[in-house]
Write an enzyme that holds these catalytic residues in place. Sequence first.
Site, PDB file in Angstrom:
ATOM      1  N   LYS A 266       0.846  -1.309   0.046  1.00  0.00           N
ATOM      2  CA  LYS A 266       0.049   0.084   0.064  1.00  0.00           C
ATOM      3  C   LYS A 266       0.877   1.241   0.010  1.00  0.00           C
ATOM      4  O   LYS A 266       0.469   2.516  -0.487  1.00  0.00           O
ATOM      5  CB  LYS A 266      -0.953  -0.176   1.225  1.00  0.00           C
ATOM      6  CG  LYS A 266      -2.124  -0.902   1.089  1.00  0.00           C
ATOM      7  CD  LYS A 266      -3.005  -0.602   2.222  1.00  0.00           C
ATOM      8  CE  LYS A 266      -4.359  -1.598   2.007  1.00  0.00           C
ATOM      9  NZ  LYS A 266      -4.869  -2.176   3.250  1.00  0.00           N
TER      10      LYS A 266
HETATM   11  N1  GLU Z   1      -8.126  -7.197   6.129  1.00  0.00           N
HETATM   12  C1  GLU Z   1      -6.961  -8.215   5.833  1.00  0.00           C
HETATM   13  C2  GLU Z   1      -6.198  -7.639   4.854  1.00  0.00           C
HETATM   14  O1  GLU Z   1      -6.407  -6.669   4.179  1.00  0.00           O
HETATM   15  C3  GLU Z   1      -7.966  -9.359   5.575  1.00  0.00           C
HETATM   16  C4  GLU Z   1      -7.125 -10.563   4.896  1.00  0.00           C
HETATM   17  C5  GLU Z   1      -7.979 -11.876   4.856  1.00  0.00           C
HETATM   18  O2  GLU Z   1      -8.425 -11.699   3.565  1.00  0.00           O
HETATM   19  O3  GLU Z   1      -8.242 -12.642   5.627  1.00  0.00           O
HETATM   20  O4  GLU Z   1      -5.049  -8.028   4.836  1.00  0.00           O
END
Ligand code: GLU
Length: 290
Positions: A266
């Site tokens: 990111k």
């Molecule tokens: N919010 C987590 C991430 O963006 C989710 C990961 C998942 O898909 O379990 O890494």
Amino acid sequence: MLLLLPMFSLAESPTYRGRLAPSPTGYLHLGHARTFWIAQERAAVAGGALILRSDDLDRTRCRAEFSAAMVEDLRWLGLRWSEGPDVGGPHAPYTQSERMPHYRAAFEKLRALGAIYTCHCSRQDVLRALGAPHAGDDEPVYPGTCRPAGGANDEWRMTNDEVNWRFRVPDGETISFTDGALGSHAEIVGRDFGDFLVWRKDGLPSYQLACVVDDAAMGITEVVRGADLLTSTCRQLLLYRTLELVAPVFYHCPLMTDVDGVRLAKRDAATSLRALRAAGATPDGLRARF
Ligand code: GLU
């Protein structure tokens, strides 16, 4: 005898439920886009539902502007969901910061089972105890500094909430599963990962706990996500088992890298969907790169 035939093709499963679970900690990049696109295609092939969940528990990094951008970027790319923070649904709320009672209940169950123990180590303490710099973002194997000799510890009776809690893993056990994309995967507990955080001293559940609680509560049948989370999947399988929840199946997408072979992140603004869009990219053009 009357034989009732299903009204859907063999590939279809009317109960398939997939999810997109981005964290609004920055702008989504091409790697997220590809993983989410695959998630949408798998849900479509199965004739199932796709839901959007906002994993916004990281208070220091999540921002409202990223949440709004996340929904806008996903829609721009052509992703559609039938349940989510913006459209509601039977499992609302779909925003993790609004789901604390669910996490609390799971935490209390783990505590009652003696599956977790209090831990005073910071991440720095853990790295220092390991005596080696830790490569990668993943949680280092915990050296067991606060792990009680037998069972769980009783310290929580004397502490206030401001303490970390770790899940005591069954050392030596092999956790294995068949991944939809990568085939069979196995990790050895205690070697490939150790006692992991389930609750932080800032009063929030860890990603591992929140993810398991929500995927189970929302009836997710297949989790599509990046291959960087393979070890987390092994940790999460232990939580499903301990909490007596039905685990979904998993499909881990190989990670996208840049021209130098470095994983997209990111923090690299250049591959954010926003930047690509501003530079004239179209959803079709981006999807052709997946
Ligand atoms: N919010 C987590 C991430 O963006 C989710 C990961 C998942 O898909 O379990 O890494």
